[in-house]
Design a protein around this motif. Structure first.
Motif, PDB file in Angstrom:
ATOM      1  N   LYS A 137      -3.726   0.351   5.459  1.00 55.63           N
ATOM      2  CA  LYS A 137      -2.409   0.313   4.817  1.00 55.63           C
ATOM      3  C   LYS A 137      -2.335   1.333   3.694  1.00 55.63           C
ATOM      4  N   ASN A 138      -3.314   2.171   3.620  1.00 56.43           N
ATOM      5  CA  ASN A 138      -3.410   3.159   2.552  1.00 56.43           C
ATOM      6  C   ASN A 138      -2.633   4.429   2.936  1.00 56.43           C
ATOM      7  N   LEU A 139      -1.292   4.316   2.933  1.00 57.18           N
ATOM      8  CA  LEU A 139      -0.451   5.446   3.292  1.00 57.18           C
ATOM      9  C   LEU A 139       0.201   6.019   2.044  1.00 57.18           C
ATOM     10  N   ARG A 140       0.436   7.328   2.090  1.00 59.02           N
ATOM     11  CA  ARG A 140       1.196   7.947   1.009  1.00 59.02           C
ATOM     12  C   ARG A 140       2.308   8.768   1.641  1.00 59.02           C
ATOM     13  N   LEU A 141       3.343   9.060   0.837  1.00 57.53           N
ATOM     14  CA  LEU A 141       4.387   9.959   1.312  1.00 57.53           C
ATOM     15  C   LEU A 141       3.862  11.383   1.303  1.00 57.53           C
ATOM     16  N   LYS A 142       4.282  12.137   2.286  1.00 54.82           N
ATOM     17  CA  LYS A 142       3.992  13.571   2.267  1.00 54.82           C
ATOM     18  C   LYS A 142       4.614  14.151   1.008  1.00 54.82           C
ATOM     19  N   ALA A 153       2.284   9.392   9.909  1.00 56.60           N
ATOM     20  CA  ALA A 153       2.941   8.158  10.304  1.00 56.60           C
ATOM     21  C   ALA A 153       4.404   8.265   9.916  1.00 56.60           C
ATOM     22  N   PRO A 154       5.303   7.569  10.622  1.00 57.58           N
ATOM     23  CA  PRO A 154       6.715   7.628  10.245  1.00 57.58           C
ATOM     24  C   PRO A 154       6.961   7.014   8.881  1.00 57.58           C
ATOM     25  N   LEU A 155       8.101   7.391   8.287  1.00 62.10           N
ATOM     26  CA  LEU A 155       8.469   6.890   6.957  1.00 62.10           C
ATOM     27  C   LEU A 155       8.450   5.371   6.891  1.00 62.10           C
ATOM     28  N   SER A 156       8.834   4.753   7.998  1.00 58.08           N
ATOM     29  CA  SER A 156       8.975   3.300   8.005  1.00 58.08           C
ATOM     30  C   SER A 156       7.649   2.590   8.249  1.00 58.08           C
ATOM     31  N   ALA A 157       6.606   3.346   8.522  1.00 58.11           N
ATOM     32  CA  ALA A 157       5.333   2.730   8.860  1.00 58.11           C
ATOM     33  C   ALA A 157       4.744   1.970   7.675  1.00 58.11           C
ATOM     34  N   VAL A 158       4.123   0.863   7.954  1.00 60.84           N
ATOM     35  CA  VAL A 158       3.454   0.102   6.908  1.00 60.84           C
ATOM     36  C   VAL A 158       1.955   0.360   6.972  1.00 60.84           C
ATOM     37  N   CYS A 204      -1.785   9.162   6.125  1.00 63.41           N
ATOM     38  CA  CYS A 204      -2.814   8.154   5.868  1.00 63.41           C
ATOM     39  C   CYS A 204      -3.867   8.722   4.924  1.00 63.41           C
ATOM     40  N   ARG A 205      -4.150   7.980   3.838  1.00 61.69           N
ATOM     41  CA  ARG A 205      -5.173   8.458   2.900  1.00 61.69           C
ATOM     42  C   ARG A 205      -6.567   8.278   3.484  1.00 61.69           C
ATOM     43  N   ASN A 206      -6.658   7.452   4.464  1.00 59.01           N
ATOM     44  CA  ASN A 206      -7.961   7.134   5.034  1.00 59.01           C
ATOM     45  C   ASN A 206      -8.396   8.168   6.079  1.00 59.01           C
ATOM     46  N   CYS A 207      -7.492   8.464   7.047  1.00 60.12           N
ATOM     47  CA  CYS A 207      -7.889   9.361   8.129  1.00 60.12           C
ATOM     48  C   CYS A 207      -7.005  10.598   8.217  1.00 60.12           C
TER      49      CYS A 207
END
Ligand SMILES: [Zn+2]
Length: 53
Positions: free
Chosen positions: A42-47, A29-34, A22-25
């Motif tokens: 919803k501000n997720l990035r891939l590791k 999260a799992p790969l499939s997480a939205v 999560c870019r926010n906190c």
């Protein structure tokens, strides 16, 4: 401890690197997480797909 065997490296990378952050906190999260479990952003990035020892 560095891993010499390329097959073992791949297995380790699968477990260590295949998730989203999560870019926010910064929560994992799992790969499939939205969206993030913790802050619902919803501000997720891939590791970053790079294995370091
Ligand atoms: Zn979050």
């Amino acid at each position: 401890m560095p891993i010499a065997d390329p097959i073992e490296r791949e297995i380790a990378a699968r477990y260590l690197l295949k998730y989203k952050v999560c870019r926010n906190c910064g929560a994992k999260a799992p790969l499939s997480a939205v969206k993030c479990r913790r802050c619902h952003s919803k501000n997720l990035r891939l590791k970053k797909q790079e294995l370091r020892r």
